[in-house]
Design a protein around this motif. Structure first.
Motif, PDB file in Angstrom:
ATOM      1  N   ASP A   1      -2.127  -6.422  -3.913  1.00 42.46           N
ATOM      2  CA  ASP A   1      -2.298  -8.018  -3.072  1.00 42.46           C
ATOM      3  C   ASP A   1      -0.718  -8.899  -3.800  1.00 42.46           C
ATOM      4  OD1 ASP A   1      -3.607  -9.582  -5.024  1.00 42.46           O
ATOM      5  OD2 ASP A   1      -5.652  -7.975  -3.671  1.00 42.46           O
TER       6      ASP A   1
ATOM      7  N   VAL B   1       0.863  -0.816   0.167  1.00 48.80           N
ATOM      8  CA  VAL B   1       0.109   0.280   0.127  1.00 48.80           C
ATOM      9  C   VAL B   1       0.953   0.799  -0.106  1.00 48.80           C
ATOM     10  CG1 VAL B   1      -1.621   1.165   1.004  1.00 48.80           C
ATOM     11  CG2 VAL B   1      -1.555  -2.135   1.783  1.00 48.80           C
TER      12      VAL B   1
ATOM     13  N   GLY C   1      -4.213   0.227   4.950  1.00 45.61           N
ATOM     14  CA  GLY C   1      -4.634  -0.693   4.046  1.00 45.61           C
ATOM     15  C   GLY C   1      -4.019  -1.941   3.884  1.00 45.61           C
TER      16      GLY C   1
ATOM     17  N   SER D   1      -1.493   4.306   4.307  1.00 44.98           N
ATOM     18  CA  SER D   1      -1.743   3.426   4.192  1.00 44.98           C
ATOM     19  C   SER D   1      -1.204   2.193   5.446  1.00 44.98           C
ATOM     20  CB  SER D   1       0.517   3.729   4.201  1.00 44.98           C
ATOM     21  OG  SER D   1       0.466   4.448   2.588  1.00 44.98           O
TER      22      SER D   1
ATOM     23  N   VAL E   1      -2.749   0.207  -4.555  1.00 55.54           N
ATOM     24  CA  VAL E   1      -2.815  -1.298  -3.702  1.00 55.54           C
ATOM     25  C   VAL E   1      -2.132  -1.810  -4.766  1.00 55.54           C
ATOM     26  CG1 VAL E   1      -3.724  -2.700  -1.592  1.00 55.54           C
ATOM     27  CG2 VAL E   1      -4.213   0.604  -1.712  1.00 55.54           C
TER      28      VAL E   1
ATOM     29  N   ALA F   1      -8.959  -3.010   1.315  1.00 59.72           N
ATOM     30  CA  ALA F   1      -7.287  -2.460   1.878  1.00 59.72           C
ATOM     31  C   ALA F   1      -7.641  -0.729   1.009  1.00 59.72           C
ATOM     32  CB  ALA F   1      -5.883  -2.508   1.358  1.00 59.72           C
ATOM     33  N   ALA F   2      -7.944  -0.447  -0.597  1.00 59.36           N
ATOM     34  CA  ALA F   2      -8.224   0.622  -1.159  1.00 59.36           C
ATOM     35  C   ALA F   2      -9.403   1.697  -0.001  1.00 59.36           C
ATOM     36  CB  ALA F   2      -8.214   0.448  -2.366  1.00 59.36           C
TER      37      ALA F   2
ATOM     38  N   ALA G   1      -6.610  -6.435  -2.316  1.00 61.59           N
ATOM     39  CA  ALA G   1      -6.381  -5.208  -1.812  1.00 61.59           C
ATOM     40  C   ALA G   1      -7.311  -3.643  -2.783  1.00 61.59           C
ATOM     41  CB  ALA G   1      -5.785  -4.761  -4.129  1.00 61.59           C
TER      42      ALA G   1
END
Length: 602
Positions: A417, A17, A28, A25, A415, A41-42, A38
């Motif tokens: 993953d 992130v 995330g 960050s 982000v 997290a975003a 991802a």
């Protein structure tokens, strides 16, 4: 300076992130560690940015997202809200205005970020509304650290808050005074808004998608829209205390939702770069890349920041942004000749206009297909207040311009993953300087309508339910087999697709270290109309960081550029993540400029 970095590039294979604030960050990364992907997290990082960077974005703002799911194609999520149903050129001209103001509720469009984040969560995430809002709620309740820039902005706006914007004073002037840098600031009203959304979402049962749909209704048709409508029912003071009757209504919120669309894309070497459509300025980057390829600018980028590289890049940017003003707008309302604008033949034709020995001081929009370009009026800086040295908030004191002329800016988050899902998002708008905080909700509305022209000949002319041609410009890059390999972006208004293009040219021409690409000395031109009120143009302007070197500065001046040397490390706040599809290695970096952006990953 090739090889120089301010901090290490991160490398790993679990998740990365990168954003404009370390708390976003960290949020995330926390979501990734808890099993989210991802997209989860975003979304969580995006909501965190609303809390910790209130001078740069907020719930009343908007967000464009460019992303690629593991087995899908690149897509754009449009979180840019539209103009009100009653918005018209006549509505502003009848108020004696020739431009839409940059402050106050008259410039409000439909807040788009919440619905966009929820739609992304529903369709591509795995977590619940509670899980992605948890960090933002906690920070709003317990408090977050006040950055120097937040403190400066609030201090400058204190007279406006205390005299005219009581809701803003309640949040940002605790105990009647601006918070000191390094102190902690809370927003209990915003925390309560998000807690109520979580409660109403969970009241429909345990199904995740049903909860997300309930949250979206709470926003656009429920208590949030009702509070917005009630707040705007009567006149609302602008930054100098003048009452304004807003055009935005609760019905406007109910009538709009975020939506998906295909990106605008262009190849560069063995890669393809994906941006928003021409309702954003993103295609201007694609035009620059096409012209850079036609002029062989990429080799210059790999070697560092030479006078030739800065000169050619600047002249290319002038041509691309002249086309932005002439041709870009919401394609649902305007015929935008995007295919021609992004063609190799058109790029080569435009690139031939560049004189390697002399800067051009005049706007030169193109005529794709023989069409006649729209040419906006030119407002010079001496005629109206304006500061375009950077894309950061314009903070002024009593000896300068009214605090109401404060500009907001933008945030960014990328982000990736381990599965290869990749997201690039640029949240913005709804700044604490835009309009008064709505007391029941804890946030102000945005002012994105200021980007419309009040001229029906413009492809970006104001009309009802239309997207303004925004500056927000996330970037996603895929290689020839369609695998996503890079997400990158920066705050900075009109400068976003100049600073990011500089970094991207370096990456796509062999600079493997992302941090090195972001740390390169930056530069930009303001030789085209600003997207923000008062819409000033600075002919021949070229702003550079001192890191380009004195010899380069002198050579650029000799070529006719009107060079301003900015403060060190002041242009841009880039972030980027990358993935190698063969090895699965992930990388990330964040700009050291601003002393707040960080990458996290392992």
């Amino acid at each position: 300076m090739p090889g120089f970095t301010t901090r290490p590039q991160l490398r790993g294979d679990f998740g990365m992130v990168a954003s404009t604030h370390w708390l976003a960050s960290a949020t995330g990364m926390s979501v990734l560690e808890r099993g989210g992907n991802a997209f989860d997290a975003a979304v969580a990082a995006g909501f965190t940015l609303q809390v910790v960077e209130p001078h740069l974005n907020g719930p009343g703002g908007e967000v464009p997202v460019v992303f690629k799911a593991r087995n899908g194609s690149p897509r754009v999520l449009c979180g840019q809200g539209v103009s009100p149903a009653t918005a018209s050129i006549e509505a502003f001209e009848s108020r004696g205005l020739d431009r839409i103001p940059g402050s106050g509720v008259l410039a409000a469009t439909v807040p788009g970020s919440f619905d966009a984040w929820m739609l992304l969560l529903r369709d591509h995430g795995t977590m619940s509304v509670r899980e992605v809002l948890d960090h933002a709620i906690g920070l709003a309740e317990r408090g977050y650290p006040v950055l120097d820039r937040i403190a400066d902005a609030i201090r400058t706006l204190s007279p406006v808050f205390s005299r005219h914007w009581a809701g803003s004073a309640a949040v940002y002037l605790p105990h009647g005074a601006a918070p000191a840098a390094g102190s902690r600031l809370r927003n209990p009203a915003l925390a309560a808004t998000y807690r109520r959304i979580v409660t109403e979402a969970e009241a429909v049962g345990e199904d995740r998608e049903a909860q997300i749909e309930a949250a979206r209704r709470s926003w656009s048709q429920g208590f949030v829209a009702e509070a917005v409508g009630a707040f705007l029912a009567g006149p609302v003071p602008n930054g100098v205390g003048e009452p304004q009757q807003a055009l935005l209504t609760a019905q406007d919120l109910a009538d709009w939702s975020a939506s998906y669309e295909d990106p605008a894309s262009a190849s560069y070497g063995s890669h393809t770069v994906h941006k928003t459509g021409p309702w954003g300025q993103g295609p201007a980057m694609l035009q620059q890349l096409r012209m850079a390829e036609a002029r062989g600018v990429g080799a210059d980028a790999r070697e560092g920041v030479s006078a030739d590289f800065v000169h050619r890049s600047t002249e290319i940017a002038k041509l691309a942004f002249a086309d932005r003003e002439a041709w870009y707008g919401d394609p649902d309302f305007s015929e935008v000749p995007l295919k021609e604008l992004l063609s190799s033949d058109y790029a080569a034709e435009r690139a031939r206009l560049i004189d390697d020995g002399r800067a051009c001081l005049d706007p030169r929009p193109g005529s794709p297909g023989g069409r006649t370009p729209f040419e906006p009026p030119v407002y010079l800086p001496g005629e109206t207040p304006g500061d375009r040295t950077t894309g950061e908030p314009t903070v002024r004191n009593a000896s300068g311009v009214q605090p109401a002329d404060l500009r907001g800016d933008t945030c960014h988050v990328d982000v990736v993953d381990s599965e290869g899902n990749m997201v690039s998002a640029t949240p913005s708008g709804g700044w604490l300087s835009s309009s008064p905080v709505i007391p029941e909700l804890g946030f102000p509305l945005g002012t994105r309508a200021q980007m419309f022209w009040l001229d029906p000949a413009s492809p970006n002319a104001l009309s009802p339910r239309r997207r303004p041609r925004t500056t927000l410009s996330p970037t996603l890059v895929t290689r020839s087999d369609g695998e996503a390999v890079l997400a990158i972006g920066t705050p900075g208004g009109d400068q976003q697709d100049q600073w990011t293009t500089t970094a991207l040219l370096r990456v796509l021409n062999g600079v493997d270290d992302l941090q090195e690409a972001l740390d390169t000395p930056m530069f930009h031109t303001n030789a085209f109309p600003s997207s923000f009120h008062p819409r000033e143009t600075v002919p021949g302007d070229l702003v550079v960081e001192p890191g380009v070197g004195e010899e380069v500065v002198e050579e650029l001046r000799a070529r006719g550029h009107r060079v301003q040397v900015a403060n060190e490390w002041s242009l841009g706040r880039l972030a980027a993540v990358a993935r190698d599809p063969e090895s699965g290695e992930l990388r990330a970096a964040a700009d050291a400029r601003g002393a707040q952006g960080y990458a996290a990953g392992r």
